[in-house]
Every structure is written in C-alpha cells, then in structure tokens.
Design a protein around this motif. Sequence first.
Motif, PDB file in Angstrom:
ATOM      1  N   TYR A 185     -43.544 -37.271  18.012  1.00  0.00           N
ATOM      2  CA  TYR A 185     -44.717 -38.079  17.641  1.00  0.00           C
ATOM      3  C   TYR A 185     -45.472 -37.404  16.498  1.00  0.00           C
ATOM      4  CZ  TYR A 185     -49.561 -39.660  17.831  1.00  0.00           C
ATOM      5  OH  TYR A 185     -50.815 -40.103  17.486  1.00  0.00           O
ATOM      6  N   GLY A 186     -45.633 -36.081  16.578  1.00  0.00           N
ATOM      7  CA  GLY A 186     -46.318 -35.357  15.518  1.00  0.00           C
ATOM      8  C   GLY A 186     -45.580 -35.446  14.191  1.00  0.00           C
ATOM      9  N   ILE A 187     -44.265 -35.334  14.239  1.00  0.00           N
ATOM     10  CA  ILE A 187     -43.455 -35.448  13.025  1.00  0.00           C
ATOM     11  C   ILE A 187     -43.601 -36.841  12.412  1.00  0.00           C
ATOM     12  CG2 ILE A 187     -41.095 -35.454  12.134  1.00  0.00           C
ATOM     13  CD1 ILE A 187     -42.124 -32.675  12.767  1.00  0.00           C
ATOM     14  N   ASP A 188     -43.567 -37.849  13.258  1.00  0.00           N
ATOM     15  CA  ASP A 188     -43.728 -39.222  12.789  1.00  0.00           C
ATOM     16  C   ASP A 188     -45.102 -39.424  12.154  1.00  0.00           C
ATOM     17  OD1 ASP A 188     -42.789 -42.043  12.659  1.00  0.00           O
ATOM     18  OD2 ASP A 188     -44.466 -42.388  14.026  1.00  0.00           O
ATOM     19  N   LEU A 189     -46.110 -38.793  12.720  1.00  0.00           N
ATOM     20  CA  LEU A 189     -47.467 -38.895  12.187  1.00  0.00           C
ATOM     21  C   LEU A 189     -47.541 -38.288  10.782  1.00  0.00           C
ATOM     22  CD1 LEU A 189     -50.155 -40.036  13.198  1.00  0.00           C
ATOM     23  CD2 LEU A 189     -50.696 -37.767  14.111  1.00  0.00           C
ATOM     24  N   ILE A 190     -46.819 -37.186  10.573  1.00  0.00           N
ATOM     25  CA  ILE A 190     -46.767 -36.573   9.238  1.00  0.00           C
ATOM     26  C   ILE A 190     -46.126 -37.536   8.250  1.00  0.00           C
ATOM     27  CG2 ILE A 190     -45.763 -34.695   7.876  1.00  0.00           C
ATOM     28  CD1 ILE A 190     -45.866 -32.982  10.439  1.00  0.00           C
ATOM     29  N   ASN A 191     -45.008 -38.125   8.614  1.00  0.00           N
ATOM     30  CA  ASN A 191     -44.315 -39.047   7.713  1.00  0.00           C
ATOM     31  C   ASN A 191     -45.141 -40.290   7.405  1.00  0.00           C
ATOM     32  OD1 ASN A 191     -41.937 -37.641   7.104  1.00  0.00           O
ATOM     33  ND2 ASN A 191     -40.946 -38.305   9.006  1.00  0.00           N
ATOM     34  N   LYS A 192     -45.944 -40.725   8.365  1.00  0.00           N
ATOM     35  CA  LYS A 192     -46.761 -41.919   8.161  1.00  0.00           C
ATOM     36  C   LYS A 192     -47.822 -41.729   7.078  1.00  0.00           C
ATOM     37  CE  LYS A 192     -46.254 -44.315  12.595  1.00  0.00           C
ATOM     38  NZ  LYS A 192     -46.916 -44.735  13.847  1.00  0.00           N
ATOM     39  N   GLN A 193     -48.132 -40.476   6.736  1.00  0.00           N
ATOM     40  CA  GLN A 193     -49.123 -40.234   5.679  1.00  0.00           C
ATOM     41  C   GLN A 193     -48.562 -40.576   4.303  1.00  0.00           C
ATOM     42  OE1 GLN A 193     -52.047 -39.740   7.108  1.00  0.00           O
ATOM     43  NE2 GLN A 193     -50.769 -39.687   8.962  1.00  0.00           N
ATOM     44  N   LYS A 194     -47.240 -40.601   4.175  1.00  0.00           N
ATOM     45  CA  LYS A 194     -46.563 -40.959   2.920  1.00  0.00           C
ATOM     46  C   LYS A 194     -47.113 -40.167   1.735  1.00  0.00           C
ATOM     47  CE  LYS A 194     -45.363 -45.619   4.493  1.00  0.00           C
ATOM     48  NZ  LYS A 194     -43.978 -45.240   4.798  1.00  0.00           N
ATOM     49  N   SER A 195     -47.244 -38.869   1.942  1.00  0.00           N
ATOM     50  CA  SER A 195     -47.760 -38.003   0.878  1.00  0.00           C
ATOM     51  C   SER A 195     -46.711 -37.744  -0.188  1.00  0.00           C
ATOM     52  CB  SER A 195     -48.238 -36.677   1.474  1.00  0.00           C
ATOM     53  OG  SER A 195     -49.407 -36.861   2.240  1.00  0.00           O
ATOM     54  N   ASP A 196     -47.176 -37.313  -1.354  1.00  0.00           N
ATOM     55  CA  ASP A 196     -46.269 -37.000  -2.457  1.00  0.00           C
ATOM     56  C   ASP A 196     -45.469 -35.735  -2.180  1.00  0.00           C
ATOM     57  OD1 ASP A 196     -47.059 -39.061  -4.546  1.00  0.00           O
ATOM     58  OD2 ASP A 196     -49.006 -38.177  -4.081  1.00  0.00           O
ATOM     59  N   VAL A 197     -46.051 -34.800  -1.454  1.00  0.00           N
ATOM     60  CA  VAL A 197     -45.389 -33.529  -1.182  1.00  0.00           C
ATOM     61  C   VAL A 197     -45.840 -33.023   0.183  1.00  0.00           C
ATOM     62  CG1 VAL A 197     -47.176 -32.083  -2.271  1.00  0.00           C
ATOM     63  CG2 VAL A 197     -44.791 -31.276  -2.212  1.00  0.00           C
ATOM     64  N   ILE A 198     -44.962 -32.315   0.883  1.00  0.00           N
ATOM     65  CA  ILE A 198     -45.291 -31.676   2.166  1.00  0.00           C
ATOM     66  C   ILE A 198     -45.199 -30.167   1.977  1.00  0.00           C
ATOM     67  CG2 ILE A 198     -44.555 -31.317   4.558  1.00  0.00           C
ATOM     68  CD1 ILE A 198     -43.535 -34.197   4.579  1.00  0.00           C
ATOM     69  N   LEU A 199     -46.258 -29.465   2.377  1.00  0.00           N
ATOM     70  CA  LEU A 199     -46.327 -28.019   2.229  1.00  0.00           C
ATOM     71  C   LEU A 199     -46.536 -27.382   3.592  1.00  0.00           C
ATOM     72  CD1 LEU A 199     -48.608 -27.805  -0.957  1.00  0.00           C
ATOM     73  CD2 LEU A 199     -46.109 -27.974  -0.825  1.00  0.00           C
ATOM     74  N   PHE A 200     -45.654 -26.467   3.931  1.00  0.00           N
ATOM     75  CA  PHE A 200     -45.721 -25.763   5.216  1.00  0.00           C
ATOM     76  C   PHE A 200     -46.098 -24.309   4.968  1.00  0.00           C
ATOM     77  CE2 PHE A 200     -43.301 -23.090   8.305  1.00  0.00           C
ATOM     78  CZ  PHE A 200     -44.160 -23.266   9.374  1.00  0.00           C
ATOM     79  N   THR A 201     -47.194 -23.859   5.600  1.00  0.00           N
ATOM     80  CA  THR A 201     -47.744 -22.541   5.274  1.00  0.00           C
ATOM     81  C   THR A 201     -47.475 -21.463   6.334  1.00  0.00           C
ATOM     82  OG1 THR A 201     -49.895 -23.427   5.992  1.00  0.00           O
ATOM     83  CG2 THR A 201     -49.493 -23.295   3.637  1.00  0.00           C
ATOM     84  N   GLY A 202     -46.280 -21.452   6.888  1.00  0.00           N
ATOM     85  CA  GLY A 202     -45.820 -20.293   7.629  1.00  0.00           C
ATOM     86  C   GLY A 202     -45.940 -20.324   9.137  1.00  0.00           C
ATOM     87  N   ASP A 203     -45.208 -19.403   9.769  1.00  0.00           N
ATOM     88  CA  ASP A 203     -45.052 -19.281  11.223  1.00  0.00           C
ATOM     89  C   ASP A 203     -44.292 -20.475  11.800  1.00  0.00           C
ATOM     90  OD1 ASP A 203     -46.165 -16.801  11.341  1.00  0.00           O
ATOM     91  OD2 ASP A 203     -47.965 -17.383  12.450  1.00  0.00           O
ATOM     92  N   MET A 204     -43.020 -20.562  11.414  1.00  0.00           N
ATOM     93  CA  MET A 204     -42.154 -21.602  11.968  1.00  0.00           C
ATOM     94  C   MET A 204     -41.725 -21.243  13.382  1.00  0.00           C
ATOM     95  SD  MET A 204     -38.832 -23.416  10.220  1.00  0.00           S
ATOM     96  CE  MET A 204     -39.888 -24.472   9.221  1.00  0.00           C
ATOM     97  N   VAL A 205     -41.619 -19.943  13.675  1.00  0.00           N
ATOM     98  CA  VAL A 205     -41.200 -19.489  14.998  1.00  0.00           C
ATOM     99  C   VAL A 205     -42.220 -18.492  15.540  1.00  0.00           C
ATOM    100  CG1 VAL A 205     -38.765 -19.830  14.465  1.00  0.00           C
ATOM    101  CG2 VAL A 205     -39.804 -17.590  14.047  1.00  0.00           C
ATOM    102  N   ASN A 206     -42.065 -18.166  16.815  1.00  0.00           N
ATOM    103  CA  ASN A 206     -42.864 -17.090  17.406  1.00  0.00           C
ATOM    104  C   ASN A 206     -42.259 -15.730  17.093  1.00  0.00           C
ATOM    105  OD1 ASN A 206     -44.436 -19.083  18.551  1.00  0.00           O
ATOM    106  ND2 ASN A 206     -43.462 -18.955  20.556  1.00  0.00           N
ATOM    107  N   ASP A 207     -40.917 -15.644  17.259  1.00  0.00           N
ATOM    108  CA  ASP A 207     -40.231 -14.372  17.070  1.00  0.00           C
ATOM    109  C   ASP A 207     -38.831 -14.522  16.474  1.00  0.00           C
ATOM    110  OD1 ASP A 207     -42.121 -12.439  18.514  1.00  0.00           O
ATOM    111  OD2 ASP A 207     -41.777 -13.952  20.047  1.00  0.00           O
TER     112      ASP A 207
END
Length: 411
Positions: A185-207
Amino acid sequence: MPRFLIILSIVYIILAIYGFQGFKTIVKNPWAQIIYGLVFFGAWLNLMIRVYYYAPGDGIRGKISVAGGVFFSFLLLGLVFGIFLLLEDVVRLVVFGYNKFTGLTETQTTFFPSRRKFVSGIAMGIAALPFGALLYGMYKGKYNYKVLKYELEFDDLPDAFDGYQITQISDVHSGSFDNRDKVAYGIDLINKQKSDVILFTGDMVNDKTIEMEPWADLFATLQAKDGKFSILGNHDYGDYTSWPSDEAKTKNLEDLKNLQKNIGFDLLLDSHRYLEKDGEKIALLGVENWGRGGFKKAGDLEKAKQGIAKEDFKILMSHDPSHWEDVVINDEYHFHLTLSGHTHGMQFGVEIPGWIKWSPVKWRYKYWAGIYEELGQFINVNRGFGFIGYPGRVGIWPEISVITLKKKGLT
C-alpha cells in the motif's frame, strides 16, 4: 544476559508488584487481579525467552523487536502508575508522622482523608494513555503512511524546472517489515504521486542485504519518468551486527549495492548526476553517510562536487541532517535543497500542523523533521518510511515527502 537488562528486569518487577497493590484497591475481582499479574509477568518472560535464544548474527533488530515493544509498553504503564502511587504513599507517610507528632488519631484528622482507591484509579487512567498509545503504534501506527507536500521557491531555479516534483522516501529499514499488504500500500501511495523523480535517502536495511530480498519486487515497481536515485545510510554498512569475517561484511555491502541497481535505483556514492529538461539542467548529488558523533563519516562532499559548477542549481542527498548543519550550509557552494532522514522523528511525538511539533529527538537533532531554511538553503528531514527498535510509531507517522520546486516570479 546483558547487565542492563538484569537491572531493567529488577526495576520492572518492582514496578509490577507495586502497581499490583494499587490495582487491587481498584478491582476486587480475584480473577481480574490474576490476569493483571499474568499479563505483566508474561510480557517480561516473553522478552527474556527471545533474548536468551537470540543469535547476534541475526542482527540487532530481529525477533526481539515486538517483544521489546510490548515489554516497554508495560514498563511505561508501571512507571507512570508507580509514580502516582509513590507520591500518594509519601503524602500518607507525612500524614502519619504528623498525626504521631500531634497525638491525633487517623479518625480525628480530616485534612488528609484516606484516598488510596481514588488516587489509584486516577493513576491507572493516566498511565493507560501512553500505554494504549504505544500498543496502537505497534498495531496501526507503523504503517500509517502520510503524504506530506511542500512547495519551495527559488530565485535561480531553471525555468524548465518550475513545477518539478520530487518524491523523497527514507529509512525503509526493510528488516523490520512484517506486513506485505501494508508495505505494498505504501509503495502504491508513492507511485500515485506521479513525481518526476524518486529520491531515497538511505537505510534500506537494518543490518543485512537479505532483509531487503523479500521486498525487492515491491520496491522495483516504483516508477518516475526521470528515474530513481539513492544513497547509503548508516545502517546499510552492516556496522551494527556481527560478521564471521571482514570479507563477509564487505560482500554484504556489495550485495546491497547490486540489489539497489537491480530494482532500478541509481546509487550515488559521493557522486552526482544531472537532471535535464527542455535544454536546462539541475545537479543531483549524493554522498555516503556522514553523521555527527559516533556515526560513520564516510561521505565526501568535495568528491561529489567534482564536475559541477557553483552556479548550478543543486540538490544534495545526505542521510544524516547533522551533515547539513555541520558541513553543507557553510560550504562555499550553495546547496539549494538537501534531503535527509535518519532521525525517524524518534517514531514518537506530537504533531498538530500550525500549532505544535515535538519529539524527544529534538534534544539530539536541531533539524529533525520537515522543512528548515538556513542561509538561503533548504533541508527536508524525512520522518522515514519504516521503523526500527520500537516496532511502531506514535504521533510521528511514516512519511512520503512530495516537494514541488517553483521559480519565483513565474506564474
């Protein structure tokens, strides 16, 4: 068992026993009293069992997370309840001493009537508020995604980028996820914004990289016409868990870099790219983690700047906002917008737009959530998409930032 956990257990048991005495004054039903005691004991026992069978190689945010969250919820309940009962006992002790000194009997004094049951009831009611909030945060709050929209104006934004939309996410902490439907649901919410670019600022995992593997297919569905870019956060380096060898730790980081590439993210490691539109461009820079205090200082801003001009419009991705405060805003280059995360807003606080924004994390970080401006430069500190440690969120909800760039003077 860690020494601090032994001390914490002793404190917990004392509070549980002390609170039980107050509970008995409110509820006379013996079965209710037994259930109260068993629930308190069960929360402690569940955590102890999980700690005993916990393998350090599993990472610091493993199965003990939920057990720890429940335990600390009951600890807080007992602490607040206990403080009220302790204050009442102090008052009663003072009254007892006064009566002894003056020769009055308890029936002769009316200034301090017996009110143990009343105080216990009030104490339990007040203690139930944070207790209930913490349990709600674990049950619902951790996936209560919020889209927060900001519009920022700049004098020198290239005309072609007027209205350009950025979606920022941060601090995924995939090793903590436990509900695929909610994450989807969260991923779908991101896509629904239809932004020009998606930027991820770190901490994809815990360890460890393997934490992200069950979720990689979901994050691969993120779409933006100008691409997806990412940086590393302090947790991505695997510094907070044990490894059989240095080679294993190094391989884990390389695996994470490859995984990000495979799901469509362009990982910026002290480097930059140009985003182009209608013959104009803006510079997008990304540095490795740089954090104040004991956090890794791997980021090299000078290296990331190589090849860009001072007059370029610049967006910087840097995981820890202390980097912006200590280094970026005083750099000779003017960084128009910095995007950070890291703080999570401590996953606990109170936010009422236009009135109050508070979290204990503000005592550690000056810039801890939302938009700030210093010296004509902006930073957005994203509250985080995921969670870690406490397996929930109270008041500081998981965030999807949507930032629209505007050129001053253009309509």
